[in-house]
Design an enzyme around this catalytic site. Structure first.
Site, PDB file in Angstrom:
ATOM      1  N   SER A  61       0.795  -1.220   0.000  1.00 42.10           N
ATOM      2  CA  SER A  61       0.000   0.000   0.000  1.00 42.10           C
ATOM      3  C   SER A  61       0.831   1.276   0.000  1.00 42.10           C
ATOM      4  O   SER A  61       1.598   1.520  -0.913  1.00 42.10           O
ATOM      5  CB  SER A  61      -0.952  -0.043   1.185  1.00 42.10           C
ATOM      6  OG  SER A  61      -1.876   0.999   1.096  1.00 42.10           O
ATOM      7  N   HIS A  62       0.727   2.033   1.095  1.00 35.91           N
ATOM      8  CA  HIS A  62       1.374   3.346   1.158  1.00 35.91           C
ATOM      9  C   HIS A  62       2.809   3.244   1.682  1.00 35.91           C
ATOM     10  O   HIS A  62       3.489   4.250   1.795  1.00 35.91           O
ATOM     11  CB  HIS A  62       0.566   4.247   2.087  1.00 35.91           C
ATOM     12  CG  HIS A  62       0.373   3.618   3.432  1.00 35.91           C
ATOM     13  ND1 HIS A  62      -0.427   2.512   3.610  1.00 35.91           N
ATOM     14  CD2 HIS A  62       0.914   3.887   4.633  1.00 35.91           C
ATOM     15  CE1 HIS A  62      -0.377   2.148   4.876  1.00 35.91           C
ATOM     16  NE2 HIS A  62       0.430   2.959   5.530  1.00 35.91           N
ATOM     17  N   ASP A 109      -2.749   6.318  -3.260  1.00 32.85           N
ATOM     18  CA  ASP A 109      -1.574   5.683  -2.655  1.00 32.85           C
ATOM     19  C   ASP A 109      -0.985   4.591  -3.546  1.00 32.85           C
ATOM     20  O   ASP A 109      -1.407   4.409  -4.695  1.00 32.85           O
ATOM     21  CB  ASP A 109      -1.932   5.127  -1.271  1.00 32.85           C
ATOM     22  CG  ASP A 109      -2.830   3.915  -1.342  1.00 32.85           C
ATOM     23  OD1 ASP A 109      -3.586   3.793  -2.334  1.00 32.85           O
ATOM     24  OD2 ASP A 109      -2.791   3.075  -0.423  1.00 32.85           O
ATOM     25  N   ASP A 134      -1.231   1.363  -3.882  1.00 34.85           N
ATOM     26  CA  ASP A 134      -2.081   0.358  -4.523  1.00 34.85           C
ATOM     27  C   ASP A 134      -3.445   0.893  -4.951  1.00 34.85           C
ATOM     28  O   ASP A 134      -4.320   0.124  -5.340  1.00 34.85           O
ATOM     29  CB  ASP A 134      -2.252  -0.861  -3.608  1.00 34.85           C
ATOM     30  CG  ASP A 134      -2.930  -0.501  -2.292  1.00 34.85           C
ATOM     31  OD1 ASP A 134      -2.776   0.640  -1.837  1.00 34.85           O
ATOM     32  OD2 ASP A 134      -3.623  -1.366  -1.727  1.00 34.85           O
ATOM     33  N   ASP A 144      -5.972   2.394  -3.328  1.00 33.90           N
ATOM     34  CA  ASP A 144      -7.221   2.324  -2.565  1.00 33.90           C
ATOM     35  C   ASP A 144      -7.447   3.539  -1.667  1.00 33.90           C
ATOM     36  O   ASP A 144      -8.537   3.723  -1.142  1.00 33.90           O
ATOM     37  CB  ASP A 144      -7.340   1.008  -1.784  1.00 33.90           C
ATOM     38  CG  ASP A 144      -6.180   0.761  -0.841  1.00 33.90           C
ATOM     39  OD1 ASP A 144      -5.272   1.613  -0.766  1.00 33.90           O
ATOM     40  OD2 ASP A 144      -6.176  -0.295  -0.181  1.00 33.90           O
ATOM     41  N   ARG A 145      -6.437   4.375  -1.477  1.00 32.81           N
ATOM     42  CA  ARG A 145      -6.632   5.580  -0.662  1.00 32.81           C
ATOM     43  C   ARG A 145      -6.805   6.807  -1.556  1.00 32.81           C
ATOM     44  O   ARG A 145      -6.391   6.799  -2.714  1.00 32.81           O
ATOM     45  CB  ARG A 145      -5.417   5.837   0.230  1.00 32.81           C
ATOM     46  CG  ARG A 145      -5.183   4.761   1.229  1.00 32.81           C
ATOM     47  CD  ARG A 145      -4.054   5.142   2.157  1.00 32.81           C
ATOM     48  NE  ARG A 145      -3.882   4.078   3.137  1.00 32.81           N
ATOM     49  CZ  ARG A 145      -3.379   4.239   4.339  1.00 32.81           C
ATOM     50  NH1 ARG A 145      -2.947   5.434   4.729  1.00 32.81           N
ATOM     51  NH2 ARG A 145      -3.277   3.233   5.172  1.00 32.81           N
ATOM     52  N   LYS A 199     -11.447  -0.452  -0.405  1.00 29.09           N
ATOM     53  CA  LYS A 199     -11.561   0.979  -0.556  1.00 29.09           C
ATOM     54  C   LYS A 199     -11.039   1.350  -1.939  1.00 29.09           C
ATOM     55  O   LYS A 199     -10.310   0.573  -2.568  1.00 29.09           O
ATOM     56  CB  LYS A 199     -10.873   1.727   0.567  1.00 29.09           C
ATOM     57  CG  LYS A 199      -9.441   1.379   0.860  1.00 29.09           C
ATOM     58  CD  LYS A 199      -9.075   2.054   2.182  1.00 29.09           C
ATOM     59  CE  LYS A 199      -7.847   1.679   2.832  1.00 29.09           C
ATOM     60  NZ  LYS A 199      -6.797   1.081   2.815  1.00 29.09           N
TER      61      LYS A 199
HETATM   62  C1  VG1 Z   1      -3.833   1.491   8.222  1.00 31.47           C
HETATM   63  C2  VG1 Z   1      -5.058   2.368   8.397  1.00 31.47           C
HETATM   64  C3  VG1 Z   1      -6.310   1.562   8.162  1.00 31.47           C
HETATM   65  C4  VG1 Z   1      -6.251   0.915   6.770  1.00 31.47           C
HETATM   66  C5  VG1 Z   1      -4.985   0.098   6.639  1.00 31.47           C
HETATM   67  C6  VG1 Z   1      -4.807  -0.463   5.250  1.00 31.47           C
HETATM   68  O1  VG1 Z   1      -3.863   0.449   9.172  1.00 31.47           O
HETATM   69  O2  VG1 Z   1      -5.071   2.953   9.663  1.00 31.47           O
HETATM   70  O3  VG1 Z   1      -7.428   2.395   8.290  1.00 31.47           O
HETATM   71  O4  VG1 Z   1      -7.362   0.088   6.551  1.00 31.47           O
HETATM   72  O5  VG1 Z   1      -3.850   0.918   6.925  1.00 31.47           O
HETATM   73  O6  VG1 Z   1      -4.775   0.543   4.295  1.00 31.47           O
HETATM   74  P1  VG1 Z   1      -3.006   0.484  10.531  1.00 31.47           P
HETATM   75  O7  VG1 Z   1      -3.241  -0.841  11.165  1.00 31.47           O
HETATM   76  O8  VG1 Z   1      -1.589   0.733  10.125  1.00 31.47           O
HETATM   77  O9  VG1 Z   1      -3.555   1.632  11.305  1.00 31.47           O
HETATM   78  V1  VG1 Z   1      -3.733   0.393   2.980  1.00 31.47           V
HETATM   79  O10 VG1 Z   1      -4.148   1.619   1.887  1.00 31.47           O
HETATM   80  O11 VG1 Z   1      -2.295   0.396   3.777  1.00 31.47           O
HETATM   81  O12 VG1 Z   1      -4.076  -1.113   2.370  1.00 31.47           O
HETATM   82 CO    CO Z   2      -3.517   1.259   0.083  1.00 30.49          CO
END
Ligand code: VG1
Ligand code: CO
Length: 543
Positions: A113-114, A277, A279, A281-282, A376
């Site tokens: 992801s990010h 982000d 992937d 989804d954000r 998302k």
């Molecule tokens: C974070 C965010 C959460 C989100 C998750 C995956 O998780 O707070 O809201 O669903 O990332 O998003 P955490 O456990 O680090 O707080 V992504 O775009 O990283 O797949």
């Molecule tokens: Co993501």
């Protein structure tokens, strides 16, 4: 082509977090590490022979190598067909859509992801079930358990499959279909939003900028904004996915999307800015010199949903993660629809959407989406905003201020303390928990503590219970502080402090969120002993 059964020994750290297994690339590149985890997934899901999977990732470093391994393992484990995005690329929402559209058994999404990429960066892998959504906890827990007693994995001895041309290849008895990663997704977006109205808006001189942050949304955004919606070439910046995201941190927020933020707050700012982000989804939404808080974005999308053709019939309900502000609850109340509060992570929304109980979901972490997929969806949110602006013909800032005037403003902020020593972070959480019995009734400045708890969730659809989802300090006036440890980081521990207060009086709505939340921020520091325990003077990231 022969199936080889390889003897292996378990790793003890393959526990999926908030969103799949995320580790540093060198960890994933250890012999058998990826293979073990994939075999654990295949063993747990026990797909009937001949089943079909989707496979793709955000293009980060190690994506292509991992895909080749997974394809050979899928073939050796009896899958009949795997749909792979061209070049190994599929955004997370696009992967979800592919699983749903083609009725696949499930899918593997390769992403951290990010989190930053590159040889020393992060990699990740996640299993999605047949509804297109992340596997629920009972599946991820079973995968972790299986990973700890795995003795062998199966892999086909075969040459790599070419992923760059759209078409079909055989891999043993399995068919590999390389698909256009963008087309199906772009069609889905066109079916939900009024592209005609957005096209007209863009013709009126309305200027927008989309920053793909060198990550997966580039090709999707080009096709949708510059192709189908007719925005001028150059509207999408950093649009070519790079294995290391250009050395950046592909996280769309005010800290990491600095170039976009500088432009949107600069002298010749466009009318609308957005970013996504790693992937896809954000999302982050910006107006001219104006930031839309993600919790507000969810509430605004819900309040304006019927402006988009795909939602003209209204919403069944809304769901938000627990730390997300209650702005959406106010909209739900007005619309007379239910609002659900779930733990952090998209996997908790799937059951509610499958049961038709909610249409729109969101998280404060820049995630919003609806039941069109089970993930998302960054570009979906951007298109929803464009659709709203195209219909209302008002600047983003005016739309948000009008919303606050009608509903009141939920001041909101999240303070992240990244890469803390794990022991310090655990100690802080334990200290808070220990203090909880003595806090109710105590007053700090203008805030009196009403209730303290460790958030637990009972899924209303299947009755499953998830505990330890965040420590909450709830005040008499509805304000709150939540403390949670991240489940996606790969270095030490990340503490997230979520702060929220409600302000009904419009004369106060112009305040800066950090100023409005100043007293709560101080109380959070006091209750947790943050400075003394972590040595940190300030958060790493404020959103
Ligand atoms: C974070 C965010 C959460 C989100 C998750 C995956 O998780 O707070 O809201 O669903 O990332 O998003 P955490 O456990 O680090 O707080 V992504 O775009 O990283 O797949
Ligand atoms: Co993501």
């Amino acid at each position: 082509m022969a199936v080889r059964v390889i003897a292996t020994t378990p790793f003890n750290d393959q526990k999926p977090g908030t969103s799949g297994l995320r580790k540093k690339v060198p960890v994933f590149r250890q012999p058998h590490y990826l293979e073990n985890f994939v075999q654990a997934i295949f063993d747990v899901i026990a797909a009937p022979p001949g089943s079909a999977l989707a496979l793709g990732g955000d293009g980060r470093f190690y994506n292509r190598e991992a895909i080749q391994v997974i394809l050979k393992m899928a073939a050796a484990n009896g899958f009949g067909r795997v749909l792979v995005g061209q070049g190994g690329i599929l955004s997370t929402p696009a992967a979800s859509h592919v699983i749903r559209k083609y009725g696949l058994f499930g899918g593997l999404v390769l992403s951290a992801s990010h989190n930053p990429g590159g040889p020393e960066g992060d990699f990740g892998i996640k299993y999605n079930i047949g509804n297109g959504g992340p596997a629920p906890e009972k599946v991820t827990e079973a995968v972790f358990a299986r990973s700890k007693d795995l003795a062998e994995y199966r892999i086909l001895e075969a040459a790599d499959v070419s992923l760059d041309q759209i078409g079909e290849t055989r891999l043993g008895d399995m068919l590999v279909q390389v698909i256009d990663p963008v087309a199906d997704y772009a069609d889905l977006m066109e079916s939900l939003f009024d592209f005609g109205a957005v096209r007209e808006l863009l013709k009126t001189g309305f200027r927008m900028r989309f920053d793909a942050m060198h990550a997966v949304t580039g090709p999707y955004a080009r096709e949708i904004f510059e192709g189908r919606l007719g925005a001028p070439a150059g509207t999408v910046v950093n649009g070519i996915p790079l294995p290391d995201f250009g050395g950046g941190h592909p996280d769309p927020n005010l800290t990491y999307a600095h170039d976009l933020v500088a432009e949107m707050f600069g002298p010749d700012a466009p009318d609308f800015g957005a970013a996504s982000d790693g992937d896809g989804d954000r999302n982050m939404i910006l107006g001219k010199r104006f930031f839309v808080n993600p919790s507000d974005s969810l509430a605004l999308i819900a309040a304006n949903a019927t402006l988009a053709p795909g939602y003209a019939g209204g919403l069944a309900g809304i769901a938000r993660s627990m730390p997300t502000s209650a702005a959406a609850d106010r909209v739900a109340r007005k619309l007379g629809i239910p609002c659900f509060e779930t733990p952090t992570g998209w996997k908790f929304f799937g059951n509610l959407m499958d049961a038709g109980q909610v249409t729109v979901c969101g998280e404060e972490s820049f995630g919003t989406s609806s039941s069109h997929v089970r993930e998302k969806d960054g570009l979906w949110a951007v298109l929803f905003w464009l659709n709203i602006v195209a219909k209302r013909r008002q600047p983003v800032e005016d739309i948000v201020r009008a919303h606050w005037a009608e509903y009141g403003r939920n001041f909101y902020s999240r303070h992240d303390y990244e890469a803390l020593p794990t022991e310090a972070a655990n100690g802080l959480m334990q200290h808070l928990k220990d203090s909880f019995p003595s806090l109710p009734g105590k007053t700090f400045g203008r805030y009196s503590v009403k209730v303290c708890d460790d958030f637990a969730y009972t899924d209303p659809i299947d009755g499953s219970v998830s505990r330890n989802q965040g420590l909450r300090v709830l005040f008499e006036d509805g304000s709150r502080i939540v403390f949670r440890l991240s489940g996606t980081g790969t270095e030490g521990a990340t503490l997230r402090v979520y702060l929220e207060s409600y302000e009904p009086n419009p004369s106060q709505h112009g305040l800066d969120a950090q100023a409005a939340l100043g007293e709560l921020i101080a109380i959070a520091g006091l209750l947790s002993g943050l400075k003394a325990r972590t040595g940190r003077e300030a958060p790493t990231v404020i959103t």
